[in-house]
Design a protein around this motif. Sequence first.
Motif, PDB file in Angstrom:
ATOM      1  N   SER A  11      52.340 -24.035  44.226  1.00  0.00           N
ATOM      2  CA  SER A  11      52.005 -22.692  44.691  1.00  0.00           C
ATOM      3  C   SER A  11      52.527 -22.444  46.094  1.00  0.00           C
ATOM      4  O   SER A  11      53.045 -21.373  46.401  1.00  0.00           O
ATOM      5  CB  SER A  11      50.487 -22.490  44.681  1.00  0.00           C
ATOM      6  OG  SER A  11      49.994 -22.559  43.376  1.00  0.00           O
ATOM      7  N   VAL A  12      52.373 -23.441  46.967  1.00  0.00           N
ATOM      8  CA  VAL A  12      52.790 -23.293  48.361  1.00  0.00           C
ATOM      9  C   VAL A  12      53.262 -24.646  48.891  1.00  0.00           C
ATOM     10  O   VAL A  12      52.686 -25.680  48.568  1.00  0.00           O
ATOM     11  CB  VAL A  12      51.643 -22.731  49.247  1.00  0.00           C
ATOM     12  CG1 VAL A  12      50.423 -23.628  49.256  1.00  0.00           C
ATOM     13  CG2 VAL A  12      52.123 -22.448  50.668  1.00  0.00           C
ATOM     14  N   GLY A  63      48.249 -27.837  44.007  1.00  0.00           N
ATOM     15  CA  GLY A  63      49.403 -26.937  44.022  1.00  0.00           C
ATOM     16  C   GLY A  63      50.072 -26.811  45.373  1.00  0.00           C
ATOM     17  O   GLY A  63      50.804 -25.856  45.622  1.00  0.00           O
ATOM     18  N   PRO A  99      58.945 -23.510  44.916  1.00  0.00           N
ATOM     19  CA  PRO A  99      57.526 -23.150  45.033  1.00  0.00           C
ATOM     20  C   PRO A  99      57.399 -21.632  45.122  1.00  0.00           C
ATOM     21  O   PRO A  99      58.366 -20.942  45.452  1.00  0.00           O
ATOM     22  CB  PRO A  99      57.104 -23.818  46.348  1.00  0.00           C
ATOM     23  CG  PRO A  99      58.369 -23.847  47.152  1.00  0.00           C
ATOM     24  CD  PRO A  99      59.468 -24.096  46.147  1.00  0.00           C
ATOM     25  N   ARG A 100      56.214 -21.126  44.853  1.00  0.00           N
ATOM     26  CA  ARG A 100      56.024 -19.681  44.948  1.00  0.00           C
ATOM     27  C   ARG A 100      56.149 -19.206  46.396  1.00  0.00           C
ATOM     28  O   ARG A 100      56.668 -18.137  46.655  1.00  0.00           O
ATOM     29  CB  ARG A 100      54.680 -19.288  44.363  1.00  0.00           C
ATOM     30  CG  ARG A 100      54.663 -19.409  42.859  1.00  0.00           C
ATOM     31  CD  ARG A 100      53.329 -18.946  42.279  1.00  0.00           C
ATOM     32  NE  ARG A 100      53.187 -19.485  40.945  1.00  0.00           N
ATOM     33  CZ  ARG A 100      52.702 -20.699  40.676  1.00  0.00           C
ATOM     34  NH1 ARG A 100      52.266 -21.474  41.623  1.00  0.00           N
ATOM     35  NH2 ARG A 100      52.639 -21.122  39.435  1.00  0.00           N
ATOM     36  N   THR A 130      61.469 -18.036  45.993  1.00  0.00           N
ATOM     37  CA  THR A 130      60.398 -18.467  46.896  1.00  0.00           C
ATOM     38  C   THR A 130      60.195 -17.456  48.021  1.00  0.00           C
ATOM     39  O   THR A 130      61.131 -17.112  48.744  1.00  0.00           O
ATOM     40  CB  THR A 130      60.722 -19.853  47.493  1.00  0.00           C
ATOM     41  OG1 THR A 130      60.844 -20.797  46.420  1.00  0.00           O
ATOM     42  CG2 THR A 130      59.642 -20.310  48.451  1.00  0.00           C
ATOM     43  N   VAL A 158      48.913 -16.641  48.219  1.00  0.00           N
ATOM     44  CA  VAL A 158      49.030 -17.778  47.296  1.00  0.00           C
ATOM     45  C   VAL A 158      48.176 -17.539  46.054  1.00  0.00           C
ATOM     46  O   VAL A 158      48.633 -17.752  44.926  1.00  0.00           O
ATOM     47  CB  VAL A 158      48.656 -19.101  48.001  1.00  0.00           C
ATOM     48  CG1 VAL A 158      48.498 -20.239  47.006  1.00  0.00           C
ATOM     49  CG2 VAL A 158      49.699 -19.449  49.059  1.00  0.00           C
ATOM     50  N   ARG A 159      46.958 -17.085  46.250  1.00  0.00           N
ATOM     51  CA  ARG A 159      46.088 -16.801  45.094  1.00  0.00           C
ATOM     52  C   ARG A 159      46.666 -15.681  44.231  1.00  0.00           C
ATOM     53  O   ARG A 159      46.647 -15.752  43.010  1.00  0.00           O
ATOM     54  CB  ARG A 159      44.682 -16.443  45.555  1.00  0.00           C
ATOM     55  CG  ARG A 159      43.870 -17.663  45.985  1.00  0.00           C
ATOM     56  CD  ARG A 159      42.414 -17.307  46.202  1.00  0.00           C
ATOM     57  NE  ARG A 159      42.189 -16.428  47.329  1.00  0.00           N
ATOM     58  CZ  ARG A 159      42.055 -16.843  48.596  1.00  0.00           C
ATOM     59  NH1 ARG A 159      42.109 -18.129  48.883  1.00  0.00           N
ATOM     60  NH2 ARG A 159      41.843 -15.972  49.560  1.00  0.00           N
ATOM     61  N   GLN A 161      49.754 -14.917  43.864  1.00  0.00           N
ATOM     62  CA  GLN A 161      50.989 -15.371  43.237  1.00  0.00           C
ATOM     63  C   GLN A 161      50.758 -16.440  42.167  1.00  0.00           C
ATOM     64  O   GLN A 161      51.690 -16.810  41.465  1.00  0.00           O
ATOM     65  CB  GLN A 161      51.942 -15.952  44.296  1.00  0.00           C
ATOM     66  CG  GLN A 161      52.448 -14.943  45.288  1.00  0.00           C
ATOM     67  CD  GLN A 161      53.413 -13.969  44.654  1.00  0.00           C
ATOM     68  OE1 GLN A 161      54.400 -14.348  44.067  1.00  0.00           O
ATOM     69  NE2 GLN A 161      53.092 -12.688  44.746  1.00  0.00           N
ATOM     70  N   SER A 162      49.536 -16.968  42.070  1.00  0.00           N
ATOM     71  CA  SER A 162      49.258 -18.047  41.132  1.00  0.00           C
ATOM     72  C   SER A 162      49.212 -17.525  39.701  1.00  0.00           C
ATOM     73  O   SER A 162      48.779 -16.402  39.462  1.00  0.00           O
ATOM     74  CB  SER A 162      47.919 -18.715  41.474  1.00  0.00           C
ATOM     75  OG  SER A 162      48.028 -19.357  42.719  1.00  0.00           O
ATOM     76  N   THR A 165      46.608 -14.811  37.583  1.00  0.00           N
ATOM     77  CA  THR A 165      45.901 -13.874  38.465  1.00  0.00           C
ATOM     78  C   THR A 165      46.564 -12.502  38.357  1.00  0.00           C
ATOM     79  O   THR A 165      47.732 -12.364  38.021  1.00  0.00           O
ATOM     80  CB  THR A 165      45.954 -14.332  39.948  1.00  0.00           C
ATOM     81  OG1 THR A 165      47.315 -14.421  40.356  1.00  0.00           O
ATOM     82  CG2 THR A 165      45.245 -15.654  40.131  1.00  0.00           C
ATOM     83  N   ARG A 167      48.295  -9.172  39.616  1.00  0.00           N
ATOM     84  CA  ARG A 167      49.248  -8.910  40.699  1.00  0.00           C
ATOM     85  C   ARG A 167      49.197  -7.476  41.123  1.00  0.00           C
ATOM     86  O   ARG A 167      48.865  -6.609  40.434  1.00  0.00           O
ATOM     87  CB  ARG A 167      50.652  -9.249  40.256  1.00  0.00           C
ATOM     88  CG  ARG A 167      50.687 -10.721  40.024  1.00  0.00           C
ATOM     89  CD  ARG A 167      52.060 -11.248  40.073  1.00  0.00           C
ATOM     90  NE  ARG A 167      51.903 -12.660  39.734  1.00  0.00           N
ATOM     91  CZ  ARG A 167      52.846 -13.493  39.677  1.00  0.00           C
ATOM     92  NH1 ARG A 167      54.045 -13.129  39.934  1.00  0.00           N
ATOM     93  NH2 ARG A 167      52.649 -14.733  39.388  1.00  0.00           N
TER      94      ARG A 167
END
Length: 167
Positions: A11-12, A63, A99-100, A130, A158-159, A161-162, A165, A167
């Motif tokens: 994620s990060v 993550g 990673p996101r 990214t 981050v949350r 982009q997970s 979830t 958007r």
Amino acid sequence: MLPDLLQPGLSVVFCGTAAGTRSAREGAYYAHPGNLFWPTLFAIGLTPRLIAPAEYPLVTGFGIGMTDLAKFHYGNDDELPGDAFDVAALRARIERVAPRVLAFTSKHGGRTALGKQAGYGLQAITWGDTRLFVLPSPSGQARRSWNEQTWHDLARLVRDQSPGTER
């Protein structure tokens, strides 16, 4: 100095400039007791408990990845040689694992990698897929520029982009 914690699906990824002297000696990211990195990760909800620096390899399970701009030098930024930072190598590593979000843990690191226009927060550019984010340094030496709100903004991104979830 410290091994990267990089793998696909993160994620990060947090990117420091270089391992500090204490971190290099202990072989752990953000090891100085005055550094707010680990308490802040817990406070903003990116880890379910306070992680001790020596436990840093556990963060991939949440993550989270770790890397530095300088992989062959350690110390304070002002002590490092001018060629310590390898932006091209960092970008290649990040584009490989995608990673996101890549979060630079200091404005100095963000500006070194992204240019002098980089300010705190989400950046207008990306590296591949990214998203890029610049944080105030959690180092005790940078307390004047500390702002936990920017770290909360990162956690929200981050949350958001997970997977799974809205958007």
